[in-house]
Enzyme design. Structure first.
Site, PDB file in Angstrom:
ATOM      1  N   SER A  10       0.817  -1.032  -0.170  1.00 48.86           N
ATOM      2  CA  SER A  10       0.164  -0.070   0.058  1.00 48.86           C
ATOM      3  C   SER A  10       0.776   1.256   0.136  1.00 48.86           C
ATOM      4  O   SER A  10       1.893   1.351   0.828  1.00 48.86           O
ATOM      5  CB  SER A  10      -0.927  -0.163   1.178  1.00 48.86           C
ATOM      6  OG  SER A  10      -1.490   1.223   1.177  1.00 48.86           O
ATOM      7  N   SER A  31      -0.324   4.194   0.713  1.00 55.03           N
ATOM      8  CA  SER A  31      -1.315   5.040   1.984  1.00 55.03           C
ATOM      9  C   SER A  31      -0.116   5.581   2.734  1.00 55.03           C
ATOM     10  O   SER A  31      -0.206   6.776   3.291  1.00 55.03           O
ATOM     11  CB  SER A  31      -2.520   4.270   2.292  1.00 55.03           C
ATOM     12  OG  SER A  31      -3.285   4.422   1.235  1.00 55.03           O
ATOM     13  N   THR A  75      -8.759  -1.452   2.523  1.00 57.71           N
ATOM     14  CA  THR A  75      -8.702  -1.931   1.136  1.00 57.71           C
ATOM     15  C   THR A  75      -8.530  -3.479   1.064  1.00 57.71           C
ATOM     16  O   THR A  75      -9.259  -4.095   2.158  1.00 57.71           O
ATOM     17  CB  THR A  75      -7.035  -1.529   0.650  1.00 57.71           C
ATOM     18  OG1 THR A  75      -6.990  -1.893  -0.718  1.00 57.71           O
ATOM     19  CG2 THR A  75      -5.991  -2.272   1.368  1.00 57.71           C
ATOM     20  N   LYS A 101     -13.280  -4.013   2.047  1.00 53.69           N
ATOM     21  CA  LYS A 101     -14.188  -2.918   1.879  1.00 53.69           C
ATOM     22  C   LYS A 101     -15.531  -3.327   1.702  1.00 53.69           C
ATOM     23  O   LYS A 101     -16.293  -2.419   2.207  1.00 53.69           O
ATOM     24  CB  LYS A 101     -13.727  -2.305   0.106  1.00 53.69           C
ATOM     25  CG  LYS A 101     -12.509  -1.520   0.190  1.00 53.69           C
ATOM     26  CD  LYS A 101     -12.421  -0.933  -1.344  1.00 53.69           C
ATOM     27  CE  LYS A 101     -11.520   0.219  -1.258  1.00 53.69           C
ATOM     28  NZ  LYS A 101     -11.378   0.853  -2.686  1.00 53.69           N
ATOM     29  N   ASP A 151     -13.858   6.960  -2.488  1.00 55.71           N
ATOM     30  CA  ASP A 151     -13.406   6.904  -3.777  1.00 55.71           C
ATOM     31  C   ASP A 151     -14.076   7.832  -4.905  1.00 55.71           C
ATOM     32  O   ASP A 151     -13.541   8.195  -6.066  1.00 55.71           O
ATOM     33  CB  ASP A 151     -13.578   5.346  -4.314  1.00 55.71           C
ATOM     34  CG  ASP A 151     -12.700   4.528  -3.848  1.00 55.71           C
ATOM     35  OD1 ASP A 151     -11.393   5.001  -3.379  1.00 55.71           O
ATOM     36  OD2 ASP A 151     -12.928   3.150  -3.305  1.00 55.71           O
ATOM     37  N   GLY A 204     -16.046  -2.308 -16.754  1.00 56.27           N
ATOM     38  CA  GLY A 204     -16.126  -3.127 -15.402  1.00 56.27           C
ATOM     39  C   GLY A 204     -17.237  -2.740 -14.548  1.00 56.27           C
ATOM     40  O   GLY A 204     -17.912  -1.644 -14.600  1.00 56.27           O
ATOM     41  N   GLY A 209     -17.302  -3.583 -10.949  1.00 57.59           N
ATOM     42  CA  GLY A 209     -17.079  -4.004  -9.367  1.00 57.59           C
ATOM     43  C   GLY A 209     -17.378  -2.762  -8.417  1.00 57.59           C
ATOM     44  O   GLY A 209     -17.879  -1.932  -8.661  1.00 57.59           O
ATOM     45  N   ILE A 226      -8.196   3.367 -13.830  1.00 56.90           N
ATOM     46  CA  ILE A 226      -7.835   3.737 -12.387  1.00 56.90           C
ATOM     47  C   ILE A 226      -6.772   2.833 -11.665  1.00 56.90           C
ATOM     48  O   ILE A 226      -6.341   2.860 -10.684  1.00 56.90           O
ATOM     49  CB  ILE A 226      -9.168   3.457 -11.556  1.00 56.90           C
ATOM     50  CG1 ILE A 226      -9.760   2.063 -11.432  1.00 56.90           C
ATOM     51  CG2 ILE A 226     -10.191   4.263 -11.849  1.00 56.90           C
ATOM     52  CD1 ILE A 226     -10.673   1.895 -10.398  1.00 56.90           C
TER      53      ILE A 226
HETATM   54  P1  NAP Z   1     -13.502  -5.687  -8.207  1.00 56.33           P
HETATM   55  O1  NAP Z   1     -14.681  -5.301  -7.124  1.00 56.33           O
HETATM   56  O2  NAP Z   1     -13.039  -7.185  -7.995  1.00 56.33           O
HETATM   57  O3  NAP Z   1     -13.954  -5.243  -9.618  1.00 56.33           O
HETATM   58  C1  NAP Z   1     -13.223  -5.600 -10.830  1.00 56.33           C
HETATM   59  C2  NAP Z   1     -14.434  -5.471 -11.856  1.00 56.33           C
HETATM   60  O4  NAP Z   1     -13.424  -6.029 -13.149  1.00 56.33           O
HETATM   61  C3  NAP Z   1     -15.337  -6.572 -12.090  1.00 56.33           C
HETATM   62  O5  NAP Z   1     -16.534  -5.795 -12.599  1.00 56.33           O
HETATM   63  C4  NAP Z   1     -14.809  -7.586 -12.748  1.00 56.33           C
HETATM   64  O6  NAP Z   1     -15.683  -8.394 -13.636  1.00 56.33           O
HETATM   65  C5  NAP Z   1     -13.999  -7.049 -13.971  1.00 56.33           C
HETATM   66  N1  NAP Z   1     -12.971  -7.974 -14.309  1.00 56.33           N
HETATM   67  C6  NAP Z   1     -12.010  -8.329 -13.724  1.00 56.33           C
HETATM   68  N2  NAP Z   1     -11.220  -8.996 -14.582  1.00 56.33           N
HETATM   69  C7  NAP Z   1     -11.612  -8.839 -15.868  1.00 56.33           C
HETATM   70  C8  NAP Z   1     -11.296  -9.018 -17.107  1.00 56.33           C
HETATM   71  N3  NAP Z   1     -10.078  -9.736 -17.405  1.00 56.33           N
HETATM   72  N4  NAP Z   1     -12.200  -9.043 -18.107  1.00 56.33           N
HETATM   73  C9  NAP Z   1     -13.112  -7.859 -18.027  1.00 56.33           C
HETATM   74  N5  NAP Z   1     -13.382  -7.497 -16.935  1.00 56.33           N
HETATM   75  C10 NAP Z   1     -12.737  -8.151 -15.866  1.00 56.33           C
HETATM   76  O7  NAP Z   1     -12.524  -4.624  -7.899  1.00 56.33           O
HETATM   77  P2  NAP Z   1     -12.443  -3.162  -7.614  1.00 56.33           P
HETATM   78  O8  NAP Z   1     -12.442  -2.890  -5.983  1.00 56.33           O
HETATM   79  O9  NAP Z   1     -13.651  -2.341  -8.135  1.00 56.33           O
HETATM   80  O10 NAP Z   1     -10.777  -2.459  -8.298  1.00 56.33           O
HETATM   81  C11 NAP Z   1     -10.728  -2.721  -9.627  1.00 56.33           C
HETATM   82  C12 NAP Z   1      -9.222  -2.212  -9.844  1.00 56.33           C
HETATM   83  O11 NAP Z   1      -9.242  -0.682  -9.481  1.00 56.33           O
HETATM   84  C13 NAP Z   1      -8.205  -2.818  -9.101  1.00 56.33           C
HETATM   85  O12 NAP Z   1      -7.225  -3.038  -9.803  1.00 56.33           O
HETATM   86  C14 NAP Z   1      -8.199  -2.018  -7.981  1.00 56.33           C
HETATM   87  O13 NAP Z   1      -6.498  -1.959  -7.477  1.00 56.33           O
HETATM   88  C15 NAP Z   1      -8.307  -0.658  -8.868  1.00 56.33           C
HETATM   89  N6  NAP Z   1      -8.463   0.537  -7.830  1.00 56.33           N
HETATM   90  C16 NAP Z   1      -8.017   1.775  -8.050  1.00 56.33           C
HETATM   91  C17 NAP Z   1      -8.251   2.780  -7.142  1.00 56.33           C
HETATM   92  C18 NAP Z   1      -7.509   4.060  -7.139  1.00 56.33           C
HETATM   93  O14 NAP Z   1      -7.417   4.866  -6.127  1.00 56.33           O
HETATM   94  N7  NAP Z   1      -6.820   4.335  -8.276  1.00 56.33           N
HETATM   95  C19 NAP Z   1      -9.386   2.912  -6.067  1.00 56.33           C
HETATM   96  C20 NAP Z   1     -10.144   1.642  -6.100  1.00 56.33           C
HETATM   97  C21 NAP Z   1      -9.770   0.481  -6.958  1.00 56.33           C
HETATM   98  P3  NAP Z   1     -16.255  -9.939 -12.635  1.00 56.33           P
HETATM   99  O15 NAP Z   1     -17.154  -9.501 -11.658  1.00 56.33           O
HETATM  100  O16 NAP Z   1     -16.941 -10.559 -13.872  1.00 56.33           O
HETATM  101  O17 NAP Z   1     -15.229 -10.465 -12.163  1.00 56.33           O
END
Ligand code: NAP
Length: 278
Positions: free
Chosen positions: A14, A16, A61, A65, A101, A130, A132, A218
């Site tokens: 992290s 942070s 994280t 979450k 976020d 996406g 998620g 992101i």
């Molecule tokens: P999450 O809840 O696991 O959601 C991920 C999403 O991506 C889901 O819809 C998933 O689909 C989809 N996905 C995963 N692999 C895929 C693929 N190969 N092809 C198409 N879709 C795919 O994760 P999250 O918490 O939203 O985080 C997502 C990303 O954002 C992570 O890499 C995280 O580190 C980053 N993030 C960055 C910040 C920032 O401050 N910059 C903040 C939060 C998160 P399924 O549901 O079908 O698996």
């Protein structure tokens, strides 16, 4: 001394602690911000330990979450709608959760847009890749920014369907339809882990994406993801994801340490440099 931390599993990676330590030093605050690895099985015990140790709050994280929602005394409406908490304040032994976020996402774009003269309003017709937790927060931000239609492109549209409850102008499409949706985009946002170091790259053809569309990711490791590289090559205005991480941290720091970090564009760039250093 005020103490805060980030909890996750794993959490060693992290950024942070570096971020908060930088602000503690900048504002000469006698405070502490560390990282605490808490496994899912130990989550309840772990957060009560933080209360017992006198912490004033913590960031949350992966993978806590969503699961932490049921362990808090209060969760605000925004975090409840998003279904995830990333910031917790401890006051008189009570735990209050929120989600910053959406704020982090909007502020990152605002900071970049303040440095550019964009031909069109990027918030008109955003396309979110996406569905998620992060996508949910971003959809709230897009809805607040008065997007006309929010297109969500997901590999599992049935799983993505509950997102519709976040705003009344959401269209959900299968990944296979991306080439038909891209020409409508004013803003393209990758919220999937695709393109992250060690994961597969988002293999997508950006043909059809209007020239004035802004592209943001992101994922911030690497800072310039394959998607952003390709978008930049095509001449799009691109925004990386590290700023979202920086800006989402501000509300927590403000409430825990009673000081709001103020970022000029130059401070923001320096902070990014600090965070990407090996
Ligand atoms: P999450 O809840 O696991 O959601 C991920 C999403 O991506 C889901 O819809 C998933 O689909 C989809 N996905 C995963 N692999 C895929 C693929 N190969 N092809 C198409 N879709 C795919 O994760 P999250 O918490 O939203 O985080 C997502 C990303 O954002 C992570 O890499 C995280 O580190 C980053 N993030 C960055 C910040 C920032 O401050 N910059 C903040 C939060 C998160 P399924 O549901 O079908 O698996």
């Amino acid at each position: 001394m005020k103490k805060a931390c980030v909890i996750g599993h794993p959490v060693a990676h992290s950024l942070s602690p570096t971020l908060h330590f930088h602000w503690l030093k900048q504002y000469q605050i006698e405070g502490q911000y560390d990282a605490r690895d808490i496994s899912p099985e130990q989550l309840k015990r772990g957060i009560h330990q933080l209360v017992a140790e006198g912490y004033c709050g913590f960031n949350v994280t992966i993978p806590h979450k969503e699961t932490i929602l049921n362990l808090l005394d209060k969760v605000d409406d925004l975090a409840r709608q998003i279904g995830a908490v990333n910031t917790v304040v401890i006051e008189d032994g009570r735990l209050r959760g929120t989600n910053t976020d959406a704020f982090g996402f909007s502020e990152n774009l605002r900071a970049h847009f303040s440095q550019a003269s964009l031909a069109a309003d990027p918030y008109q017709t955003p396309v979110v890749l996406g569905a998620g937790g992060a996508a949910r927060a971003i959809i709230k931000a897009l809805s607040d920014a008065k997007a006309k239609v929010i297109y969500v492109v997901a590999r599992d549209t049935a799983k993505a369907a509950p997102l519709k409850s976040l705003a009344d102008n959401i269209e959900i499409h299968a990944w296979e339809r991306l080439s038909q949706i891209l020409p409508k985009a004013s803003l393209l946002i990758n919220t999937t882990p695709l393109g992250m170091e060690g994961k597969e790259a988002a293999s997508m053809d950006l043909n059809g994406l209007p020239k004035e569309a802004v592209v943001t990711d992101i994922v911030y490791t690497p800072l310039l993801t394959p998607l952003l590289k390709e978008a930049q090559r095509r001449g799009h205005f691109v925004v990386d994801g590290l700023g979202m991480l920086i800006y989402q941290a501000i509300p927590g720091f403000k409430v825990w340490f009673q000081q709001e970090p103020k970022l000029t564009w130059q401070d923001f760039q320096q902070l990014k440099q600090l965070l990407v250093q090996p």
